[in-house]
Write a protein that holds these residues in place. Structure first.
Motif, short mmCIF file in Angstrom:
data_model
loop_
_atom_site.label_atom_id
_atom_site.label_comp_id
_atom_site.label_asym_id
_atom_site.label_seq_id
_atom_site.Cartn_x
_atom_site.Cartn_y
_atom_site.Cartn_z
N LYS A 83 -15.47 -23.04 -9.18
CA LYS A 83 -15.87 -24.41 -8.83
C LYS A 83 -14.85 -25.41 -9.35
N ASP A 84 -14.40 -25.24 -10.59
CA ASP A 84 -13.39 -26.12 -11.16
C ASP A 84 -12.10 -26.07 -10.34
N ALA A 85 -11.68 -24.88 -9.95
CA ALA A 85 -10.46 -24.73 -9.15
C ALA A 85 -10.62 -25.39 -7.79
N GLU A 86 -11.79 -25.25 -7.17
CA GLU A 86 -12.03 -25.90 -5.88
C GLU A 86 -12.00 -27.42 -6.02
N ASP A 87 -12.57 -27.94 -7.09
CA ASP A 87 -12.56 -29.38 -7.34
C ASP A 87 -11.13 -29.89 -7.50
N ARG A 88 -10.32 -29.16 -8.26
CA ARG A 88 -8.92 -29.58 -8.46
C ARG A 88 -8.14 -29.51 -7.15
N LEU A 89 -8.40 -28.49 -6.34
CA LEU A 89 -7.74 -28.38 -5.05
C LEU A 89 -8.12 -29.57 -4.17
N GLY A 90 -9.39 -29.96 -4.18
CA GLY A 90 -9.82 -31.13 -3.43
C GLY A 90 -9.13 -32.40 -3.87
N GLN A 91 -8.94 -32.56 -5.17
CA GLN A 91 -8.24 -33.73 -5.71
C GLN A 91 -6.78 -33.74 -5.26
N ILE A 92 -6.15 -32.59 -5.28
CA ILE A 92 -4.74 -32.48 -4.84
C ILE A 92 -4.63 -32.83 -3.37
N LYS A 93 -5.55 -32.34 -2.54
CA LYS A 93 -5.52 -32.64 -1.11
C LYS A 93 -5.68 -34.14 -0.87
N THR A 94 -6.52 -34.79 -1.67
CA THR A 94 -6.72 -36.23 -1.52
C THR A 94 -5.45 -36.97 -1.87
N ILE A 95 -4.76 -36.57 -2.92
CA ILE A 95 -3.54 -37.22 -3.34
C ILE A 95 -2.43 -37.03 -2.30
N VAL A 96 -2.34 -35.84 -1.75
CA VAL A 96 -1.29 -35.51 -0.79
C VAL A 96 -1.52 -36.22 0.55
N SER A 97 -2.76 -36.42 0.92
CA SER A 97 -3.08 -37.01 2.24
C SER A 97 -2.71 -38.47 2.33
#
Length: 109
Positions: A95-109
């Motif tokens: 869950k923590d890894a999925e949350d961090r991945l979501g944050q990275i996707k938001t930053i990159v977008s």
């Protein structure tokens, strides 16, 4: 023999019993597993009896040969971390890894 040494010996026996159970579930002989690991069937017997201690590299090869995750083999020794089972800990990490991945996707977008 001190308490820690006795406990280590008990763990070796329990790991050996687990190895035998998993090997038999995969219908492998000691000779077949030994060949895959690069040791003799006598060495597999020693592991299964808890006479010889498994090295990490042997454990990895055994897990690959038996097609099991290492936590299936030794996970029971890591339960109850902060009151959580091994699966709970792994799910929390996922869950923590999925949350961090979501944050990275938001930053990159």
């Amino acid at each position: 023999m001190n308490h820690a040494a006795r406990r280590a010996g008990q763990i070796d026996k329990e790991i050996g019993e687990r190895l035998r159970f998993l090997r038999e579930m995969k219908a492998l002989s000691q000779t077949e597993l030994g060949s895959a690991v690069g040791v003799t069937f006598q060495q597999i017997q020693k592991y299964e009896r808890g006479i010889s201690r498994l090295s990490v590299s042997s454990l990895i090869v055994i897990c690959r040969t038996l097609d099991i995750h290492p936590l299936e083999f030794v996970g029971g020794y890591f339960d109850d971390v902060d009151g959580l089972s091994t699966m709970d800990v792994l799910m929390r990490r996922l869950k923590d890894a999925e949350d961090r991945l979501g944050q990275i996707k938001t930053i990159v977008s």
